[in-house]
Design a protein around this motif. Structure first.
Motif, mmCIF file in Angstrom:
data_model
loop_
_atom_site.group_PDB
_atom_site.id
_atom_site.type_symbol
_atom_site.label_atom_id
_atom_site.label_comp_id
_atom_site.label_asym_id
_atom_site.label_seq_id
_atom_site.Cartn_x
_atom_site.Cartn_y
_atom_site.Cartn_z
ATOM 1 N N PRO A 289 0.794 -1.229 0.000
ATOM 2 C CA PRO A 289 0.000 0.000 0.000
ATOM 3 C C PRO A 289 0.825 1.277 0.000
ATOM 4 O O PRO A 289 0.378 2.319 -0.500
ATOM 5 C CB PRO A 289 -0.831 -0.128 1.288
ATOM 6 N N ASP A 290 2.057 1.227 0.555
ATOM 7 C CA ASP A 290 2.890 2.430 0.587
ATOM 8 C C ASP A 290 3.769 2.573 -0.652
ATOM 9 O O ASP A 290 4.616 3.454 -0.719
ATOM 10 C CB ASP A 290 3.762 2.424 1.838
ATOM 11 N N GLY A 291 3.569 1.676 -1.641
ATOM 12 C CA GLY A 291 4.319 1.776 -2.888
ATOM 13 C C GLY A 291 5.581 0.956 -2.938
ATOM 14 O O GLY A 291 6.283 0.948 -3.959
ATOM 15 N N GLY A 292 5.912 0.257 -1.865
ATOM 16 C CA GLY A 292 7.075 -0.616 -1.882
ATOM 17 C C GLY A 292 6.779 -1.917 -2.609
ATOM 18 O O GLY A 292 5.635 -2.212 -2.958
ATOM 19 N N THR A 293 7.812 -2.692 -2.860
ATOM 20 C CA THR A 293 7.629 -3.997 -3.499
ATOM 21 C C THR A 293 8.291 -5.075 -2.659
ATOM 22 O O THR A 293 9.302 -4.824 -1.992
ATOM 23 C CB THR A 293 8.228 -4.031 -4.922
ATOM 24 N N VAL A 294 7.705 -6.254 -2.711
ATOM 25 C CA VAL A 294 8.239 -7.390 -1.975
ATOM 26 C C VAL A 294 8.016 -8.641 -2.804
ATOM 27 O O VAL A 294 7.070 -8.717 -3.605
ATOM 28 C CB VAL A 294 7.554 -7.511 -0.593
ATOM 29 N N GLU B 225 7.247 -1.879 4.925
ATOM 30 C CA GLU B 225 6.851 -0.524 5.329
ATOM 31 C C GLU B 225 7.949 0.136 6.148
ATOM 32 O O GLU B 225 8.251 1.330 5.992
ATOM 33 C CB GLU B 225 5.541 -0.593 6.120
ATOM 34 N N GLN B 226 8.597 -0.619 7.041
ATOM 35 C CA GLN B 226 9.672 -0.059 7.861
ATOM 36 C C GLN B 226 10.879 0.341 7.001
ATOM 37 O O GLN B 226 11.516 1.373 7.231
ATOM 38 C CB GLN B 226 10.095 -1.072 8.921
ATOM 39 N N ALA B 227 11.166 -0.494 5.974
ATOM 40 C CA ALA B 227 12.302 -0.184 5.093
ATOM 41 C C ALA B 227 12.050 1.087 4.303
ATOM 42 O O ALA B 227 12.980 1.833 3.965
ATOM 43 C CB ALA B 227 12.557 -1.360 4.155
ATOM 44 N N ALA B 228 10.749 1.341 3.980
ATOM 45 C CA ALA B 228 10.416 2.521 3.183
ATOM 46 C C ALA B 228 10.351 3.779 4.027
ATOM 47 O O ALA B 228 10.362 4.907 3.506
ATOM 48 C CB ALA B 228 9.080 2.303 2.480
ATOM 49 N N ALA B 229 10.253 3.615 5.361
ATOM 50 C CA ALA B 229 10.085 4.779 6.250
ATOM 51 C C ALA B 229 11.369 5.608 6.340
ATOM 52 O O ALA B 229 12.466 5.108 6.188
ATOM 53 C CB ALA B 229 9.679 4.287 7.638
#
Length: 318
Positions: free
Chosen positions: A160-165, A314-318
């Protein structure tokens, strides 16, 4: 979940049951036998089923598929050319995407889906799931198919925050080839133990020094791609208590040789900690020439893994 339908509810001890079965020729046109076979599957209370040899299921407006959905109490997806299918309890697994284009090498194309484990919540990471059937006659084609199968261990998902996994993956099917054996495994057959000469060719490859050896290349290919044979994993992790996972999935016969474990389920490493059981349900020979592989996961551990992956992204993108 299916276990809740059986009166097993609450957080403690919830299980997810995943089955893989090559049901011989989908009953070969015998509707009564097909009904009997799928009642057997239904009695195992599956949440997710990988089926192979779905011949005829597309005929007459997919009438057979709808019949099987009714017997199993699950929603079904029929793959290209009625080679394979997936069935799922929609209360437990929500389909988010189908993958109809599965690569150019397939003789019997897989059925592949992106599924959300609904108990994990709408923000959880989905997973890739595929039912597959590697080529019967050509070791070279099997190797290429296994390489293409590995793409489902490399699917990405946008959070949802635009990251990829990278998605967790489960792949289940008939490999028409052998696993590299571990302690307690069904032994690899000797080539001369296969009486049918064409079948010797079908199940072997030319090894070092020009000598023919049994074909374990698809297994090696999938494990190289980070997909582990769940029976191998469970038996290794549990020691003597896990050896039932390595039971035969096809019986010995005069033409094809000794017992073999050609039906397998593979999982990416992130799912291995959710496994609480792997075994084989033996099926009478008059029903099918393959037995049923059963994988059991802990539902709460699975939810934790799928949510943890989202949280880490999400934490990595923060």
């Amino acid at each position: 979940m299916s276990n809740e339908r059986n009166g097993k509810s609450g957080r403690q001890g919830r299980r997810v049951t995943i089955l893989s079965w090559n049901y011989e020729r989908n009953g070969a046109g015998d509707a009564s036998q097909r009904l009997r076979a799928h009642k057997l599957l239904a009695s195992l209370n599956p949440d997710l089923v990988a089926r192979q040899e779905m011949w005829g299921a597309e005929a007459d407006g997919s009438e057979i598929m709808y019949q099987l959905e009714d017997v199993l109490g699950l929603r079904g997806w029929l793959g290209p050319r009625s080679s394979t299918a997936v069935f799922a309890d929609p209360r437990v697994f929500q389909a988010l995407r189908e993958w109809p284009s599965t690569g150019p090498m397939w003789v019997l194309p897989p059925t592949a889906l992106t599924l959300r484990f609904t108990p994990a919540g709408t923000s959880s990471m989905p997973m890739a799931f595929a039912s597959y059937h590697l080529n019967y006659a050509s070791a070279a084609n099997r190797l290429a198919e296994a390489e293409w199968l590995s793409v489902w261990a490399d699917k990405k998902w946008t959070t949802p925050d635009g990251g990829t996994v990278r998605l967790p993956a489960l792949l289940a099917g008939d490999n028409n080839s052998y696993p590299a054996p571990v302690d307690g495994d069904v032994p690899l057959p000797e080539l001369t133990a296969i009486a049918d000469l064409p079948h010797r060719l079908h199940r072997s490859v030319v090894g070092p020094g020009g000598r023919r050896v049994m074909d374990t290349r698809p297994d090696d290919t999938l494990r190289t791609a980070g997909l582990e044979d769940v029976a191998r994993h469970w038996s290794t992790a549990r020691g003597a208590g896990g050896k039932a996972a390595l039971a035969r999935t096809v019986n010995a016969c005069a033409t094809h040789g000794p017992d073999a474990r050609i039906d397998r389920i593979y999982a990416t490493a992130d799912l291995l900690g959710t496994i609480v059981g792997v075994d084989v349900i033996e099926v009478a020979e008059e029903i099918s020439d393959h037995h049923i592989v059963r994988l059991t996961l802990d539902a709460d551990a699975l939810s934790d893994v799928l949510n943890r992956q989202t949280e880490q992204t999400e934490q990595a993108a923060a």
